[in-house]
Design an enzyme around this catalytic site. Structure first.
Site, PDB file in Angstrom:
ATOM      1  CE1 TYR A 151      -2.486   2.514   4.426  1.00 25.56           C
ATOM      2  CE2 TYR A 151      -1.084   0.692   3.735  1.00 25.56           C
ATOM      3  CZ  TYR A 151      -1.423   1.651   4.667  1.00 25.56           C
ATOM      4  OH  TYR A 151      -0.712   1.744   5.842  1.00 25.56           O
TER       5      TYR A 151
ATOM      6  CG  ASP B 171       3.111   0.233  -2.854  1.00 27.77           C
ATOM      7  OD1 ASP B 171       3.839  -0.692  -2.448  1.00 27.77           O
ATOM      8  OD2 ASP B 171       2.394   0.926  -2.107  1.00 27.77           O
TER       9      ASP B 171
ATOM     10  CE1 TYR C 138      -3.700   1.971   9.969  1.00 29.40           C
ATOM     11  CE2 TYR C 138      -2.597  -0.083  10.485  1.00 29.40           C
ATOM     12  CZ  TYR C 138      -2.698   1.059   9.713  1.00 29.40           C
ATOM     13  OH  TYR C 138      -1.814   1.265   8.697  1.00 29.40           O
TER      14      TYR C 138
ATOM     15  CE  LYS D 156       2.667  -4.865   4.381  1.00 26.80           C
ATOM     16  NZ  LYS D 156       1.900  -3.853   3.661  1.00 26.80           N
TER      17      LYS D 156
HETATM   18  C1  LIG Z   1       1.789  -2.275   3.895  1.00 26.55           C
HETATM   19  C2  LIG Z   1       1.865  -1.448   2.686  1.00 26.55           C
HETATM   20  C3  LIG Z   1       2.583  -0.249   2.658  1.00 26.55           C
HETATM   21  C4  LIG Z   1       3.203   0.332   3.892  1.00 26.55           C
HETATM   22  O1  LIG Z   1       4.205  -0.458   4.428  1.00 26.55           O
HETATM   23  P1  LIG Z   1       4.632  -0.215   5.954  1.00 26.55           P
HETATM   24  O2  LIG Z   1       5.816  -1.104   6.131  1.00 26.55           O
HETATM   25  O3  LIG Z   1       3.455  -0.634   6.777  1.00 26.55           O
HETATM   26  O4  LIG Z   1       4.948   1.217   6.103  1.00 26.55           O
HETATM   27  C5  LIG Z   1       2.686   0.433   1.463  1.00 26.55           C
HETATM   28  N1  LIG Z   1       2.102  -0.030   0.347  1.00 26.55           N
HETATM   29  C6  LIG Z   1       1.400  -1.169   0.337  1.00 26.55           C
HETATM   30  C7  LIG Z   1       0.791  -1.652  -0.948  1.00 26.55           C
HETATM   31  C8  LIG Z   1       1.235  -1.913   1.495  1.00 26.55           C
HETATM   32  O5  LIG Z   1       0.496  -3.029   1.484  1.00 26.55           O
END
Ligand SMILES: *Cc1c(COP(=O)(O)O)cnc(C)c1O
Length: 447
Positions: A158, A262, A23, A291
């Site tokens: 996202y 997600d 980015y 995460k």
């Molecule tokens: C960060 C994120 C992703 C992508 O995760 P990466 O480990 O960066 O591929 C997908 N969905 C959400 C909601 C996110 O915040």
């Protein structure tokens, strides 16, 4: 290679020659001075010159337990000494199995909802979502409803950066140029017009209302609906009320399609409940986590699927989910995730973050009084303020970030949105200092 530490100037020059930064334009790469980090502990980054920075970004939203948590470091080294890796194809190992049991036991549950009792491992948030999409698609393809081959998602969504998940994302600064490669209905395209992510309940009412209508009108085509529960992270920490998620679950039930949550960012207590879905008492059919899952230490991810979805894959070889990654279920990642869960339990991480979340909410609301601030919001250990409505490419947030850095706080704005995502374990003193510096930095913009 030598063991002599490189000088910051030398290292930054080599970084600019050889690294390709995420980015980041080449101009910014050349112009912006990176922090030369040599150590990290708790919420602090320590640079080569001995300076310390409070990291308000949570190391890109994953540092829930603080850098270098002793329990996690210990779990990692112990696991590395016995079984750092083996393929999960044809083998099994205790960390992956025990973690699956624990994830299933803490997954959202309730009477009559889906029971999330299958765990598929991968190695980052994007792949955990990619896997969920493929599971939903293949389920319908081989269970009598092949026309169900499209996904719906919200404007401002996202879900990651691979081609598949970009197709259900709508942060155009990230995915716009790849449009010709993307499949199906892009997020928001079904609205028939560009619609910014709403800032208030009236806007969310209208948006979710159209989503519900669209699902009912096109139920024969919809393999699933994917959302970031309660907080849309990358589009600027946009928050919506739990009632919209609850109603969405009801609509998905009515037409019998899948709800995909997600929780890559929102999981692991970030929003004040362990899963953001729990604010709405909603059980999704598929849940994506990464995460916080591995305590900000290792690339690791999991997709939880309902028993019903797994049942749809029973049968001969042609009905298998043909998906896998080299590092699926990696023992190091699984061992850390187990230790993360034990830490949450034994240190009461989530419970003890709640007063900190209240402090954060008060401080951000106070910043709402400043002339340069348009609006603020917070939920659990996430808080954000908007300086304008120009979106991701605005430079306003970066002015605040430069100022905050001079005060010892590392920020990474989303355009004109400044956000704070500290570890759940941050000490009050650090949190207060971080917020004071941000307050002053935002105030310095003037009206
Ligand atoms: C960060 C994120 C992703 C992508 O995760 P990466 O480990 O960066 O591929 C997908 N969905 C959400 C909601 C996110 O915040």
């Amino acid at each position: 290679m030598t063991d002599v530490p490189r000088s910051t100037a030398d290292l930054v020059a080599a970084d600019r020659r050889h690294l390709w930064r995420p980015y980041t334009s080449s101009e910014d790469h050349a112009a912006i001075e990176p922090l030369h980090v040599v150590e990290a502990v708790g919420v602090e980054l320590v640079t080569a010159d001995g300076a310390r920075f409070l990291d308000a970004t949570g190391a890109w939203w994953c540092n829930n337990l603080g850098f270098r948590h002793p329990r996690l470091v210990d779990a990692l080294t112990r696991q590395a000494a016995s079984l750092p890796h083996c393929a999960i194809a044809g083998n099994t190992h205790e960390p992956a199995v025990r973690l699956a049991e624990e994830l299933v036991s803490i997954a959202p549950r309730g009477d009559g909802g889906p029971s999330l009792d299958r765990v598929f491992y991968s190695d980052n948030g994007s792949t955990s979502v990619e896997v969920a999409l493929k599971m939903a698609f293949q389920y319908w393809a081989q269970n009598g409803r092949p026309a169900r081959n499209r996904f719906l998602s919200l404007p401002g969504a996202y879900h990651g950066d691979t081609i598949g998940v970009m197709s259900v994302s709508e942060v155009d600064a990230f995915s716009g140029i790849f449009q010709p490669l993307l499949f199906g209905d892009r997020a928001g395209a079904w609205l028939g017009e560009t619609s910014a992510t709403p800032h208030d309940d009236m806007g969310w009412d209208a948006l979710f209302g159209r989503l519900y209508d669209h699902i009912e009108a096109h139920e024969d085509e919809i393999a699933g609906v994917i959302v970031e529960p309660l907080v849309q992270g990358a589009s600027g920490m946009r928050m919506y009320d739990a009632k919209y998620l609850r109603a969405l679950r009801a609509v998905c039930d009515r037409v019998d399609t899948f709800l995909i949550a997600d929780e890559v960012f929102t999981g692991f207590g970030r929003t004040g409940r362990f899963w953001a879905c729990q604010h709405a008492d909603v059980i999704p059919d598929l849940l994506c986590t990464s995460k916080g899952l591995s305590g900000g230490m290792m690339p690791f991810a999991a997709t939880l699927a309902s028993a019903r979805i797994y049942e749809g894959f029973r049968g001969d070889k042609t009905r298998a989910l043909m998906h896998g990654h080299t590092f699926c279920g990696n023992p190091l990642g699984a061992a850390i995730a187990l230790e993360v869960l034990a830490t949450y339990r034994e240190e009461q991480t989530l419970e003890r973050s709640l007063p900190k979340a209240a402090l954060l909410a008060d401080a951000i609301a106070e910043m709402g009084e400043l002339a340069s601030v348009k609006r603020t919001r917070s939920l659990g250990m996430v808080a954000a303020l908007d300086l304008g409505d120009e979106g991701y490419l605005s430079g306003l947030g970066w002015k605040v970030a430069a100022r905050a850095r001079a005060g010892g706080v590392a920020l990474r704005p989303l355009g004109d949105t400044v956000y704070v995502v500290p570890p759940l374990t941050i000490e009050d003193e650090h949190l207060t200092r971080m917020l004071d510096v941000i307050h002053e930095s935002v105030d310095s913009l003037g009206g």
